[in-house]
Design a protein around this motif. Structure first.
Motif, PDB file in Angstrom:
ATOM      1  N   SER A 128       2.811   7.352   5.926  1.00 51.87           N
ATOM      2  CA  SER A 128       2.227   7.005   4.908  1.00 51.87           C
ATOM      3  C   SER A 128       3.070   5.789   4.393  1.00 51.87           C
ATOM      4  O   SER A 128       4.229   5.907   4.235  1.00 51.87           O
ATOM      5  CB  SER A 128       1.879   7.795   3.806  1.00 51.87           C
ATOM      6  OG  SER A 128       3.188   8.341   3.196  1.00 51.87           O
ATOM      7  N   ARG A 129       2.266   4.518   3.890  1.00 57.07           N
ATOM      8  CA  ARG A 129       3.208   3.398   3.228  1.00 57.07           C
ATOM      9  C   ARG A 129       2.450   3.243   2.141  1.00 57.07           C
ATOM     10  O   ARG A 129       1.030   3.191   1.988  1.00 57.07           O
ATOM     11  CB  ARG A 129       3.012   2.291   4.488  1.00 57.07           C
ATOM     12  CG  ARG A 129       3.617   2.591   5.555  1.00 57.07           C
ATOM     13  CD  ARG A 129       3.380   1.765   6.808  1.00 57.07           C
ATOM     14  NE  ARG A 129       2.033   1.671   7.218  1.00 57.07           N
ATOM     15  CZ  ARG A 129       1.545   2.831   7.772  1.00 57.07           C
ATOM     16  NH1 ARG A 129       2.095   3.844   8.162  1.00 57.07           N
ATOM     17  NH2 ARG A 129       0.076   2.773   8.506  1.00 57.07           N
ATOM     18  N   THR A 160      -0.006   6.430  -1.942  1.00 62.19           N
ATOM     19  CA  THR A 160      -1.245   7.253  -1.400  1.00 62.19           C
ATOM     20  C   THR A 160      -1.025   8.519  -2.148  1.00 62.19           C
ATOM     21  O   THR A 160      -0.216   8.954  -2.658  1.00 62.19           O
ATOM     22  CB  THR A 160      -0.991   7.413   0.164  1.00 62.19           C
ATOM     23  OG1 THR A 160       0.275   8.096   0.110  1.00 62.19           O
ATOM     24  CG2 THR A 160      -0.858   6.302   1.008  1.00 62.19           C
ATOM     25  N   THR A 191       3.401  12.211   3.772  1.00 64.08           N
ATOM     26  CA  THR A 191       3.850  12.657   5.207  1.00 64.08           C
ATOM     27  C   THR A 191       4.000  14.189   5.176  1.00 64.08           C
ATOM     28  O   THR A 191       4.811  14.638   4.263  1.00 64.08           O
ATOM     29  CB  THR A 191       5.039  11.922   5.832  1.00 64.08           C
ATOM     30  OG1 THR A 191       4.708  10.445   5.795  1.00 64.08           O
ATOM     31  CG2 THR A 191       5.139  12.500   7.246  1.00 64.08           C
ATOM     32  N   THR A 199      -5.452   9.810  16.190  1.00 59.91           N
ATOM     33  CA  THR A 199      -4.989   9.506  14.840  1.00 59.91           C
ATOM     34  C   THR A 199      -6.005   8.744  14.004  1.00 59.91           C
ATOM     35  O   THR A 199      -6.452   7.707  14.410  1.00 59.91           O
ATOM     36  CB  THR A 199      -3.686   8.634  14.924  1.00 59.91           C
ATOM     37  OG1 THR A 199      -2.572   9.567  15.571  1.00 59.91           O
ATOM     38  CG2 THR A 199      -2.861   8.326  13.459  1.00 59.91           C
ATOM     39  N   ARG A 258      -6.563   6.313  10.901  1.00 57.90           N
ATOM     40  CA  ARG A 258      -6.094   5.472   9.649  1.00 57.90           C
ATOM     41  C   ARG A 258      -6.782   5.206   8.673  1.00 57.90           C
ATOM     42  O   ARG A 258      -7.917   4.860   8.761  1.00 57.90           O
ATOM     43  CB  ARG A 258      -5.696   3.963  10.473  1.00 57.90           C
ATOM     44  CG  ARG A 258      -5.072   2.981   9.228  1.00 57.90           C
ATOM     45  CD  ARG A 258      -4.003   2.161   9.424  1.00 57.90           C
ATOM     46  NE  ARG A 258      -3.036   2.647  10.072  1.00 57.90           N
ATOM     47  CZ  ARG A 258      -2.308   2.052  10.949  1.00 57.90           C
ATOM     48  NH1 ARG A 258      -2.463   0.601  10.981  1.00 57.90           N
ATOM     49  NH2 ARG A 258      -1.003   2.380  11.528  1.00 57.90           N
ATOM     50  N   ASP A 317      -7.243   3.544   5.339  1.00 58.56           N
ATOM     51  CA  ASP A 317      -6.769   2.347   4.452  1.00 58.56           C
ATOM     52  C   ASP A 317      -7.059   2.334   2.940  1.00 58.56           C
ATOM     53  O   ASP A 317      -8.420   2.330   2.818  1.00 58.56           O
ATOM     54  CB  ASP A 317      -7.159   1.095   5.264  1.00 58.56           C
ATOM     55  CG  ASP A 317      -6.759  -0.248   4.849  1.00 58.56           C
ATOM     56  OD1 ASP A 317      -6.389  -0.139   3.593  1.00 58.56           O
ATOM     57  OD2 ASP A 317      -6.941  -1.230   5.422  1.00 58.56           O
ATOM     58  N   ILE A 365      -1.584   2.935   2.757  1.00 58.64           N
ATOM     59  CA  ILE A 365      -2.056   3.749   4.068  1.00 58.64           C
ATOM     60  C   ILE A 365      -1.569   4.648   4.637  1.00 58.64           C
ATOM     61  O   ILE A 365      -0.462   4.964   4.627  1.00 58.64           O
ATOM     62  CB  ILE A 365      -2.054   2.190   5.209  1.00 58.64           C
ATOM     63  CG1 ILE A 365      -2.607   0.964   4.651  1.00 58.64           C
ATOM     64  CG2 ILE A 365      -2.523   2.905   6.483  1.00 58.64           C
ATOM     65  CD1 ILE A 365      -2.300  -0.357   5.322  1.00 58.64           C
ATOM     66  N   MET A 366      -2.558   5.554   5.189  1.00 62.13           N
ATOM     67  CA  MET A 366      -1.902   6.733   5.671  1.00 62.13           C
ATOM     68  C   MET A 366      -2.705   6.998   7.024  1.00 62.13           C
ATOM     69  O   MET A 366      -3.659   6.589   7.299  1.00 62.13           O
ATOM     70  CB  MET A 366      -2.399   7.951   5.144  1.00 62.13           C
ATOM     71  CG  MET A 366      -2.328   8.005   3.479  1.00 62.13           C
ATOM     72  SD  MET A 366      -3.020   9.661   2.632  1.00 62.13           S
ATOM     73  CE  MET A 366      -4.606   9.630   2.936  1.00 62.13           C
ATOM     74  N   ASP A 367      -1.747   7.447   7.898  1.00 65.14           N
ATOM     75  CA  ASP A 367      -2.028   7.919   9.475  1.00 65.14           C
ATOM     76  C   ASP A 367      -2.125   9.439   9.347  1.00 65.14           C
ATOM     77  O   ASP A 367      -1.304   9.944   9.104  1.00 65.14           O
ATOM     78  CB  ASP A 367      -0.993   7.182  10.424  1.00 65.14           C
ATOM     79  CG  ASP A 367      -0.988   5.932  10.443  1.00 65.14           C
ATOM     80  OD1 ASP A 367      -2.370   5.251  10.350  1.00 65.14           O
ATOM     81  OD2 ASP A 367      -0.041   5.297  10.747  1.00 65.14           O
TER      82      ASP A 367
END
Length: 107
Positions: free
Chosen positions: A25-26, A29, A33, A73, A75, A77, A93-95
């Motif tokens: 995660s960036r 969010t 993680t 995965t 993504r 957004d 953003i999360m994966d």
């Protein structure tokens, strides 16, 4: 069987289930993680990866595994402009990795 009973069976992995895990995660969010969610074939859910439209994307991808799709995965957004019509405005953003939680239970 009522929803509570289905949830218990799912949490005990007695029925086929898909595991969704936030692997990165960036930015801002709703979850970070390591957060996890189980999704059952009939849409019964245990846990969360954040709610809203982002979680909806993950659930749709998870349900595809019941139809024969493979692990992947997703993504999510959440960087839409504040003035957009979308509720995805957390700013990050999360994966999310989705996989069969108990492959032996899948037909």
């Amino acid at each position: 069987m009522d929803e509570k009973g289905l949830l218990a069976r799912l949490a005990g992995l007695e029925e086929p289930a898909v595991l969704a895990t936030i692997v990165a995660s960036r930015g801002s969010t709703p979850r970070k993680t390591g957060a996890r969610m189980l999704v059952g074939e009939r849409g019964v859910i245990a846990g969360t990866v954040g709610g809203g439209c982002g979680e909806g994307e993950v659930i749709e991808a998870a349900l595809a595994l019941f139809r024969g799709g493979g692990p992947r995965t997703v993504r999510v957004d959440l960087t839409d402009e504040l003035t957009s019509w979308s509720p995805a405005v957390c700013g990050g953003i999360m994966d999310v990795f989705i996989e069969r939680a108990n492959p032996e239970r899948f037909p």
